[in-house]
Design a protein around this motif. Structure first.
Motif, PDB file in Angstrom:
ATOM      1  N   LYS A   1      28.503 -11.815  43.063  1.00  0.00           N
ATOM      2  CA  LYS A   1      28.146 -10.461  43.846  1.00  0.00           C
ATOM      3  C   LYS A   1      28.066 -10.591  45.293  1.00  0.00           C
ATOM      4  O   LYS A   1      28.844 -10.018  46.248  1.00  0.00           O
ATOM      5  CB  LYS A   1      27.133  -9.577  43.327  1.00  0.00           C
ATOM      6  N   GLU A   2      27.421 -11.784  45.760  1.00  0.00           N
ATOM      7  CA  GLU A   2      27.427 -11.946  47.113  1.00  0.00           C
ATOM      8  C   GLU A   2      28.756 -12.445  47.659  1.00  0.00           C
ATOM      9  O   GLU A   2      29.078 -12.239  48.649  1.00  0.00           O
ATOM     10  CB  GLU A   2      26.573 -13.189  47.320  1.00  0.00           C
ATOM     11  N   ILE A   3      29.567 -13.023  47.023  1.00  0.00           N
ATOM     12  CA  ILE A   3      30.933 -13.563  47.487  1.00  0.00           C
ATOM     13  C   ILE A   3      31.575 -12.166  47.517  1.00  0.00           C
ATOM     14  O   ILE A   3      32.300 -11.966  48.562  1.00  0.00           O
ATOM     15  CB  ILE A   3      31.878 -14.255  46.567  1.00  0.00           C
ATOM     16  N   SER A   4      31.626 -11.298  46.748  1.00  0.00           N
ATOM     17  CA  SER A   4      32.401  -9.949  46.536  1.00  0.00           C
ATOM     18  C   SER A   4      32.053  -9.205  48.000  1.00  0.00           C
ATOM     19  O   SER A   4      33.004  -8.554  48.459  1.00  0.00           O
ATOM     20  CB  SER A   4      32.166  -9.289  45.166  1.00  0.00           C
ATOM     21  N   PHE A   5      30.512  -9.228  48.139  1.00  0.00           N
ATOM     22  CA  PHE A   5      30.080  -8.622  49.347  1.00  0.00           C
ATOM     23  C   PHE A   5      30.799  -8.928  50.458  1.00  0.00           C
ATOM     24  O   PHE A   5      31.165  -8.371  51.334  1.00  0.00           O
ATOM     25  CB  PHE A   5      28.410  -8.659  49.279  1.00  0.00           C
ATOM     26  N   CYS A   6      30.619 -10.354  50.709  1.00  0.00           N
ATOM     27  CA  CYS A   6      31.341 -10.807  51.978  1.00  0.00           C
ATOM     28  C   CYS A   6      32.838 -10.408  52.366  1.00  0.00           C
ATOM     29  O   CYS A   6      33.273 -10.187  53.381  1.00  0.00           O
ATOM     30  CB  CYS A   6      31.156 -12.501  51.777  1.00  0.00           C
ATOM     31  N   ARG A   7      33.621 -10.540  51.169  1.00  0.00           N
ATOM     32  CA  ARG A   7      34.795 -10.137  51.182  1.00  0.00           C
ATOM     33  C   ARG A   7      35.165  -8.787  51.342  1.00  0.00           C
ATOM     34  O   ARG A   7      36.101  -8.166  52.164  1.00  0.00           O
ATOM     35  CB  ARG A   7      35.844 -10.387  49.953  1.00  0.00           C
ATOM     36  N   LYS A   8      34.184  -7.756  51.146  1.00  0.00           N
ATOM     37  CA  LYS A   8      34.336  -6.345  51.194  1.00  0.00           C
ATOM     38  C   LYS A   8      33.987  -6.057  52.588  1.00  0.00           C
ATOM     39  O   LYS A   8      34.517  -5.155  53.098  1.00  0.00           O
ATOM     40  CB  LYS A   8      33.413  -5.562  50.329  1.00  0.00           C
ATOM     41  N   VAL A   9      33.200  -6.877  53.374  1.00  0.00           N
ATOM     42  CA  VAL A   9      33.004  -6.516  54.846  1.00  0.00           C
ATOM     43  C   VAL A   9      33.539  -7.507  55.834  1.00  0.00           C
ATOM     44  O   VAL A   9      33.173  -7.673  56.875  1.00  0.00           O
ATOM     45  CB  VAL A   9      31.419  -6.636  54.975  1.00  0.00           C
ATOM     46  N   ASN A  10      34.466  -8.236  54.967  1.00  0.00           N
ATOM     47  CA  ASN A  10      35.214  -9.225  56.042  1.00  0.00           C
ATOM     48  C   ASN A  10      34.572 -10.249  56.759  1.00  0.00           C
ATOM     49  O   ASN A  10      34.688 -10.558  57.689  1.00  0.00           O
ATOM     50  CB  ASN A  10      36.050  -8.315  57.035  1.00  0.00           C
ATOM     51  N   MET A  11      33.447 -10.848  56.020  1.00  0.00           N
ATOM     52  CA  MET A  11      32.589 -11.856  56.489  1.00  0.00           C
ATOM     53  C   MET A  11      33.063 -13.418  56.140  1.00  0.00           C
ATOM     54  O   MET A  11      33.248 -13.358  54.657  1.00  0.00           O
ATOM     55  CB  MET A  11      31.227 -11.800  55.855  1.00  0.00           C
ATOM     56  N   PRO A  12      33.522 -14.119  56.943  1.00  0.00           N
ATOM     57  CA  PRO A  12      34.164 -15.530  56.329  1.00  0.00           C
ATOM     58  C   PRO A  12      33.025 -16.143  55.505  1.00  0.00           C
ATOM     59  O   PRO A  12      31.978 -16.110  55.833  1.00  0.00           O
ATOM     60  CB  PRO A  12      34.293 -16.202  57.659  1.00  0.00           C
TER      61      PRO A  12
END
Length: 331
Positions: free
Chosen positions: A217-228
């Motif tokens: 879920k954390e990886i998904s969150f990072c990708r949704k907010v464009n965080m490397p």
């Protein structure tokens, strides 16, 4: 990163409530909030975003430390990543603790009882060493036992103030220790840092599947907010006996552990950290495990992971799996 905040449970391709396309894009069709979004007046960008970008323009590398759940050793890792980076006397390191309700960084870094001081240029960090400064809500509490009972807006306001008003000066690494999860504080951090130069996030987990579920879920969150994403660290991968130095599994990975999860998710795996009982003792006493127990297998694992993080920062981050290791020389 995009400054347009999109809820983590939003439909795919949702433009976000702050977008000019809110309620008008093709993805908005059938959304129960379509009319509300379409009729709402777009809010102007928060001026603090530019102010934060200016404040952090003197920071060479900004790294967020994230975890999907609590209790996986995120703050312990943050503290020792800071100690490892600061072992190079030529580097200036800062630690910003934005875990508002559970600020453990002051205790782990031996700074309990310290207070924040203000100058004409902002809040001054509390220093562990000449080249290692720390800022935490723990410095604002009357007692380490005081509970922070705040609603979201007040917590987000303090995060904004920390990012905008702390005077770090010229520093090489700023480590931001965040609370577990993908909620209010994380969305605020993503928004406020949208114009800042961020190297990426290091995500901490333990081997068992119940922890890996939240890391996905954390990886998904990072990708949704464009965080490397710089990579994933598996903490407590085994138990190291302080006498024989042999390692045994505490949490047998039923689905392959963090390394397989990282490969499946297409992110770097930074390494495994075994659990040494002396690490907990060092954290309780506010000492650096890396210098107190230099011969532990856990210390060598820390060195490898810190070296990998430095390598990725220097080459602009990475999201592709990488099995190479670069050991860091820690005095």
């Amino acid at each position: 990163m995009s400054s347009n905040t999109v809820p983590t449970d939003a439909p795919e391709h949702c433009p976000g409530t702050g977008s000019e396309q809110a309620g008008k894009a093709d993805a908005c069709g059938g959304c129960p909030n379509q009319k509300i979004c379409a009729s709402a007046t777009p809010k102007p960008p928060d001026p603090a975003i530019d102010e934060i970008a200016e404040r952090l323009s003197h920071v060479k590398h900004t790294i967020l430390i994230l975890s999907g759940k609590g209790g996986v050793g995120k703050s312990t890792f943050t503290a020792h990543l800071a100690h490892g980076l600061a072992s190079d006397d030529t580097k200036q390191v800062g630690v910003l603790d934005v875990d508002i309700c559970g600020p453990s960084i002051p205790r782990v870094m031996g700074l309990e009882g310290e207070e924040v001081h203000q100058s004409g240029s902002g809040w001054s960090p509390v220093y562990v060493e000449d080249n290692l400064g720390v800022m935490s809500v723990g410095f604002l509490l009357g007692s380490p036992d005081d509970a922070v009972i705040w609603r979201g807006p007040k917590k987000n306001g303090l995060i904004k103030q920390f990012l905008r008003d702390v005077d770090w000066g010229e520093i090489d690494y700023l480590l931001i220790d965040t609370p577990p999860g993908t909620s209010d504080e994380h969305l605020s951090i993503a928004q406020y840092l949208s114009k800042a130069n961020i190297d990426g996030a290091v995500i901490i987990t333990t081997p068992q599947e119940v922890a890996l579920l939240d890391v996905r879920k954390e990886i998904s969150f990072c990708r949704k907010v464009n965080m490397p994403i710089l990579g994933v660290v598996e903490n407590m991968s085994g138990f190291v006996c302080k006498n024989c130095k042999k390692e045994s599994l505490l949490f047998p990975p039923t689905t392959g552990g963090a390394e397989k999860m990282a490969a499946d998710s297409g992110v770097d795996f930074l390494g495994k950290l075994p659990l040494d009982p002396r690490l907990g003792q060092c954290c309780d006493e506010g000492k650096s495990f890396l210098t107190e127990v230099p011969d532990s297998p856990a210390t060598h694992a820390f060195k490898n992971i810190i070296g990998n993080i430095i390598q990725r920062c220097n080459k602009g981050g990475s999201t592709e799996p990488d099995t190479g290791e670069t050991q860091m020389d820690i005095n």
